[in-house]
Design an enzyme around this catalytic site. Sequence first.
Site, PDB file in Angstrom:
ATOM      1  N   HIS A   1       0.836  -1.211   0.000  1.00  0.00           N
ATOM      2  CA  HIS A   1       0.000   0.000   0.000  1.00  0.00           C
ATOM      3  C   HIS A   1       0.862   1.249   0.000  1.00  0.00           C
ATOM      4  O   HIS A   1       0.437   2.316  -0.399  1.00  0.00           O
ATOM      5  CB  HIS A   1      -0.942  -0.003   1.210  1.00  0.00           C
ATOM      6  CG  HIS A   1      -0.216   0.061   2.520  1.00  0.00           C
ATOM      7  ND1 HIS A   1       0.607  -0.947   2.940  1.00  0.00           N
ATOM      8  CD2 HIS A   1      -0.153   1.019   3.457  1.00  0.00           C
ATOM      9  CE1 HIS A   1       1.126  -0.613   4.105  1.00  0.00           C
ATOM     10  NE2 HIS A   1       0.688   0.576   4.445  1.00  0.00           N
ATOM     11  N   ARG A   2       2.080   1.107   0.507  1.00  0.00           N
ATOM     12  CA  ARG A   2       3.092   2.149   0.395  1.00  0.00           C
ATOM     13  C   ARG A   2       4.341   1.470  -0.185  1.00  0.00           C
ATOM     14  O   ARG A   2       4.600   0.310   0.119  1.00  0.00           O
ATOM     15  CB  ARG A   2       3.478   2.694   1.767  1.00  0.00           C
ATOM     16  CG  ARG A   2       2.372   3.306   2.548  1.00  0.00           C
ATOM     17  CD  ARG A   2       2.486   4.820   2.533  1.00  0.00           C
ATOM     18  NE  ARG A   2       1.611   5.401   3.522  1.00  0.00           N
ATOM     19  CZ  ARG A   2       0.281   5.495   3.398  1.00  0.00           C
ATOM     20  NH1 ARG A   2      -0.317   5.028   2.321  1.00  0.00           N
ATOM     21  NH2 ARG A   2      -0.453   6.036   4.348  1.00  0.00           N
TER      22      ARG A   2
ATOM     23  N   LYS B   1      10.188  -9.055   3.855  1.00  0.00           N
ATOM     24  CA  LYS B   1      11.287  -9.713   4.576  1.00  0.00           C
ATOM     25  C   LYS B   1      11.964 -10.702   3.634  1.00  0.00           C
ATOM     26  O   LYS B   1      11.302 -11.297   2.772  1.00  0.00           O
ATOM     27  CB  LYS B   1      10.740 -10.488   5.783  1.00  0.00           C
ATOM     28  CG  LYS B   1      11.804 -10.830   6.799  1.00  0.00           C
ATOM     29  CD  LYS B   1      12.033  -9.650   7.707  1.00  0.00           C
ATOM     30  CE  LYS B   1      13.048  -9.915   8.771  1.00  0.00           C
ATOM     31  NZ  LYS B   1      13.046  -8.844   9.764  1.00  0.00           N
TER      32      LYS B   1
HETATM   33  N1  GLU Z   1      15.609  -6.088  10.297  1.00  0.00           N
HETATM   34  C1  GLU Z   1      15.053  -4.956  10.964  1.00  0.00           C
HETATM   35  C2  GLU Z   1      13.654  -5.269  11.484  1.00  0.00           C
HETATM   36  O1  GLU Z   1      13.286  -6.404  11.610  1.00  0.00           O
HETATM   37  C3  GLU Z   1      15.148  -3.668  10.160  1.00  0.00           C
HETATM   38  C4  GLU Z   1      14.406  -3.639   8.868  1.00  0.00           C
HETATM   39  C5  GLU Z   1      14.724  -2.409   8.009  1.00  0.00           C
HETATM   40  O2  GLU Z   1      15.483  -1.557   8.432  1.00  0.00           O
HETATM   41  O3  GLU Z   1      14.171  -2.349   6.917  1.00  0.00           O
HETATM   42  O4  GLU Z   1      12.924  -4.390  11.838  1.00  0.00           O
END
Ligand code: GLU
Length: 489
Positions: A78-79, A119
Amino acid sequence: MTDIAYREHDVNNNRQESMSFLEGVERMVDRATLVAGLDPDTAKVIKACDAVIQIKFPVRIRHSVKVFTGWWAVHSTHRLPAKGGLRFARHVNQDETEALAALMSYKCAITDIPFGGAKGGLRIDCARYSVDEMREITRRFAQELARRGFINPATNVPAPDMGTSYREMSWIADTYKTLFPEDVNQDACVTGKAVERGGIPGRTEATGKGVQYALQEFFRHPEELSKSGLDDGLAGQRVVIQGLGNVGYHAAKFLSEEDKVKIIAIIERDGVVLNEDGLNVHDVRQHLAETGGVKGFPGGEYSEHGADALEMDCDILIPAALESQIHAGNAMHIKARLIVEAANGPVTYEADEILRDRGVVILPDIYANAGGVTVSYFEWTRNLSHMRFGRLQRRFDELRGMTYLGALENMTEKQAPPGLRTEIVRGASELDLVRSGLDDTMRSTFQEIRDTIKRNPAINDYRTAAYVIAIRKLAQSYYDLGLVAPPTE
Ligand code: GLU
């Protein structure tokens, strides 16, 4: 610095848990939906992971070919870009990657960071490969993701997570640049890079610093503090920390050095080191780096029963390692009054229910560990602007400070003491600005969580409140896009 995986083998052991990590996160959304009277159909849309890609790629290592498996899960778009860490660990799997991507969406929503959630993960035992081999593997994985659009400054931007650090991010950025040399925003294709390679000061320690700011904010509110039954003031609180990787180390270091908490136990893969008078976090980290464990650390007592230490008597428990460490099997025995989730998903859904019934207060992951992505956001915007923060106004601020001070000294006919003079006159460094933005994010997010609880008597815990905020914000943007029915208050 690289996050140290803690008791990786535990993650996939179901123990007494009846659901997977992903199902647990979905149940948390369902609970918040029900309590806040939100539309279940909207929740269905929000829970669904938009896209997930599995990549298998070969790398030639020591005269033989090895095929690696990795994932990139995009939970919400959405973003854009969709944002999240890239995890390198032995236990990585699709369920975990999707669960962590969903947490990223909720984390960005509650902190008002204009990103979707994603992720990545690579199943690998990093200890088995040399630096050169790791570079080759990382570059190959990055190449496979980037050429399919799963690494890109506008759509998908990875960051460090467990098993990765500025080193891997710099390799990935370099791979992206080789593939897309004409992209003027190429630096913004990953965050958490080394400062010399387009990173931002304060990113490495950002998640740990955010944990500290979250705790400081909690302790600023006596009515919140009274829910936990803890005494006023952070100084002297007895803290147990699990995992001395990047997040755990920085949280423990800042809290002990600046807020004077007592770190009475540090749990690591090989056991736990204990000292009622407080451990020197820096020295434990040093010992860990030299020996690979906490055993033999001269400044404390060692026990191999690390998991038992989660249940020891203490004021604050900070799980900063892996998911599912506090589960249906040990939640009844936790003695801490306050749990601060520095890791993602360290408390399972079932454990969360048990702990809530027992009145244990939890600062949930999507709030407590949002410092990393917050500073990633600063880094990304800095990369897009092609200019460091403060470059335009720093000297101007100094000049203005000197003018104020000069006028004040003239009027009072007194000289300011040298220490105060330096403080008043000094223009903010980029690190000052990053820290200020991070502190502000942690404070205002906590305020919003508190307000949500005040406005809705059916909510009595921070996690549910945080999820309600996130779901409302996601629902609003899905509604704006015409994907769901209009949200109701
Ligand atoms: N790995 C980190 C988290 O789980 C940072 C993610 C990021 O900076 O995009 O929030």
